[in-house]
Design an enzyme around this catalytic site. Sequence first.
Site, PDB file in Angstrom:
ATOM      1  N   LYS A 110       8.680  15.986  -7.278  1.00 19.97           N
ATOM      2  CA  LYS A 110       9.726  15.022  -7.642  1.00 19.97           C
ATOM      3  C   LYS A 110      11.090  15.511  -7.165  1.00 19.97           C
ATOM      4  O   LYS A 110      11.888  14.729  -6.652  1.00 19.97           O
ATOM      5  CB  LYS A 110       9.726  14.773  -9.152  1.00 19.97           C
ATOM      6  CG  LYS A 110       8.563  13.887  -9.566  1.00 19.97           C
ATOM      7  CD  LYS A 110       8.455  13.735 -11.062  1.00 19.97           C
ATOM      8  CE  LYS A 110       7.213  12.910 -11.414  1.00 19.97           C
ATOM      9  NZ  LYS A 110       6.847  13.042 -12.817  1.00 19.97           N
ATOM     10  N   LYS A 189      -2.266   5.619  -1.840  1.00 18.69           N
ATOM     11  CA  LYS A 189      -2.575   5.480  -3.267  1.00 18.69           C
ATOM     12  C   LYS A 189      -1.733   4.356  -3.864  1.00 18.69           C
ATOM     13  O   LYS A 189      -0.527   4.290  -3.615  1.00 18.69           O
ATOM     14  CB  LYS A 189      -2.248   6.809  -3.963  1.00 18.69           C
ATOM     15  CG  LYS A 189      -2.379   6.752  -5.471  1.00 18.69           C
ATOM     16  CD  LYS A 189      -1.826   8.010  -6.141  1.00 18.69           C
ATOM     17  CE  LYS A 189      -1.946   7.910  -7.631  1.00 18.69           C
ATOM     18  NZ  LYS A 189      -0.886   7.931  -8.496  1.00 18.69           N
ATOM     19  N   LYS A 192       3.341   2.622  -8.433  1.00 22.02           N
ATOM     20  CA  LYS A 192       4.586   1.848  -8.538  1.00 22.02           C
ATOM     21  C   LYS A 192       5.689   2.483  -7.694  1.00 22.02           C
ATOM     22  O   LYS A 192       6.538   1.797  -7.171  1.00 22.02           O
ATOM     23  CB  LYS A 192       5.022   1.668  -9.986  1.00 22.02           C
ATOM     24  CG  LYS A 192       5.228   2.940 -10.741  1.00 22.02           C
ATOM     25  CD  LYS A 192       5.522   2.664 -12.203  1.00 22.02           C
ATOM     26  CE  LYS A 192       5.307   3.900 -13.051  1.00 22.02           C
ATOM     27  NZ  LYS A 192       3.920   4.143 -13.403  1.00 22.02           N
TER      28      LYS A 192
HETATM   29  P1  ADP Z   1       1.965   5.332 -10.795  1.00 20.38           P
HETATM   30  O1  ADP Z   1       1.407   6.153  -9.657  1.00 20.38           O
HETATM   31  O2  ADP Z   1       1.980   3.883 -10.504  1.00 20.38           O
HETATM   32  O3  ADP Z   1       3.301   5.885 -11.254  1.00 20.38           O
HETATM   33  P2  ADP Z   1       0.966   6.700 -13.091  1.00 20.38           P
HETATM   34  O4  ADP Z   1       1.147   8.015 -12.404  1.00 20.38           O
HETATM   35  O5  ADP Z   1       1.910   6.350 -14.196  1.00 20.38           O
HETATM   36  O6  ADP Z   1       0.970   5.538 -12.005  1.00 20.38           O
HETATM   37  O7  ADP Z   1      -0.527   6.647 -13.588  1.00 20.38           O
HETATM   38  C1  ADP Z   1      -0.944   6.318 -14.888  1.00 20.38           C
HETATM   39  C2  ADP Z   1      -2.450   6.441 -14.963  1.00 20.38           C
HETATM   40  O8  ADP Z   1      -3.084   5.561 -14.039  1.00 20.38           O
HETATM   41  C3  ADP Z   1      -2.958   7.842 -14.626  1.00 20.38           C
HETATM   42  O9  ADP Z   1      -4.021   8.151 -15.498  1.00 20.38           O
HETATM   43  C4  ADP Z   1      -3.428   7.736 -13.206  1.00 20.38           C
HETATM   44  O10 ADP Z   1      -4.456   8.634 -12.917  1.00 20.38           O
HETATM   45  C5  ADP Z   1      -3.897   6.284 -13.118  1.00 20.38           C
HETATM   46  N1  ADP Z   1      -3.638   5.775 -11.755  1.00 20.38           N
HETATM   47  C6  ADP Z   1      -2.453   5.422 -11.247  1.00 20.38           C
HETATM   48  N2  ADP Z   1      -2.557   4.993  -9.979  1.00 20.38           N
HETATM   49  C7  ADP Z   1      -3.869   5.096  -9.666  1.00 20.38           C
HETATM   50  C8  ADP Z   1      -4.628   4.801  -8.487  1.00 20.38           C
HETATM   51  N3  ADP Z   1      -4.058   4.326  -7.395  1.00 20.38           N
HETATM   52  N4  ADP Z   1      -5.949   5.034  -8.510  1.00 20.38           N
HETATM   53  C9  ADP Z   1      -6.557   5.519  -9.625  1.00 20.38           C
HETATM   54  N5  ADP Z   1      -5.898   5.805 -10.764  1.00 20.38           N
HETATM   55  C10 ADP Z   1      -4.569   5.606 -10.802  1.00 20.38           C
END
Ligand code: ADP
Length: 321
Positions: A110, A189, A192
């Site tokens: 980050k 991946k 957001k």
């Molecule tokens: P983002 O990447 O959108 O910020 P988060 O890191 O907040 O999402 O992820 C929240 C949950 O959703 C976690 O448990 C994460 O493993 C799952 N997750 C997020 N994006 C994916 C993805 N593309 N594929 C599988 N699991 C995901």
Amino acid sequence: MRVLSGIQPSGSLHLGNYFGMMKKMIEYQERADLFCFIANYHAMTSLRNGKMLAQGTLEAAANFLAMGMDPEKSTFWVQSDLPEVQELTWVLSNFTPMGLLERCHSYKDKVAKGIAANHGLFAYPVLMSADILMFQSNIVPVGKDQKQHVEVTRDIAIRFNNEYGEVFTLPEPEIDEEVATVPGLDGQKMSKSYGNTIDLFLDDKALRKQIMRIVTDATPVAEPKDPDRCNVFQIYRLFLDKEQQDALRRRYLAGGMGYAEVKEELYETVRAFFAPFTERRRELMADREGIRRTLAQGAEKARYVARKTMGKVKKKVGVIY
Ligand code: ADP
Ligand code: TRP
């Protein structure tokens, strides 16, 4: 067996969140003592807009409830409703060597991306440790990127237990290798932070628009296409069983099917998949007080466990006098 996980309400929830986390949590209700919460204090490390955080929290709760989170079967609450977690965070901070946090990839990534390196971002894993240790969790299902944070949690728990006796249960991370990373519109991946998501509970027009934005190559309609390299296929398959996937695969390989056609089908499939939950979600969002009540009851259930842990911790460290 107690299973615990949390999700940050820092943006709209998307298909990656659903297939990677929510679905598993909802299924766990049937076979474990499930603790699931909305990590709104964690979200503060990336979201500095009070209205958006409050709205995101309610929406995340409504999404979980609409998709089948059952507050009777599980303990479902919002992180900030249990200030005990902040007390524990401070206690655990005293068992957290700087070097342990300095090694965290998530923090380093980050900062490398240009996010300001403040104390909240640095101490993020300590707050996460408090979330986990407070509830004596055995299993913590997380995405690969969070595995190190669960290891940090174990390290902190061991240090505390070594000094004060067996207070905390050591959690195990559970990384589901089967839940492959859900790809986003561009094949990276779905996240957001990449702006490549298909969000949950969009209206038809917005959903269609996101799906039509999925990036495809320029293979002409008549030509055979490679499903394994197609972003549409990789997302579509999440909604299909093995037979249906094979059938779609054959259509790709046969040629004669254009990307527009398969996107249209994907749109209908996503719509149909979420349709049964849409009405419930609408009802929930129309009664925000109802959601708040449900969450407050969840917090009460969680507090019962938190009080027990904090009682022990406070006695051990000597702040009950
Ligand atoms: P983002 O990447 O959108 O910020 P988060 O890191 O907040 O999402 O992820 C929240 C949950 O959703 C976690 O448990 C994460 O493993 C799952 N997750 C997020 N994006 C994916 C993805 N593309 N594929 C599988 N699991 C995901
Ligand atoms: N940091 C996790 C994520 O971004 C969310 C989270 C906060 C969490 N506290 C937790 C996950 C405790 C598991 C256990 O995905």
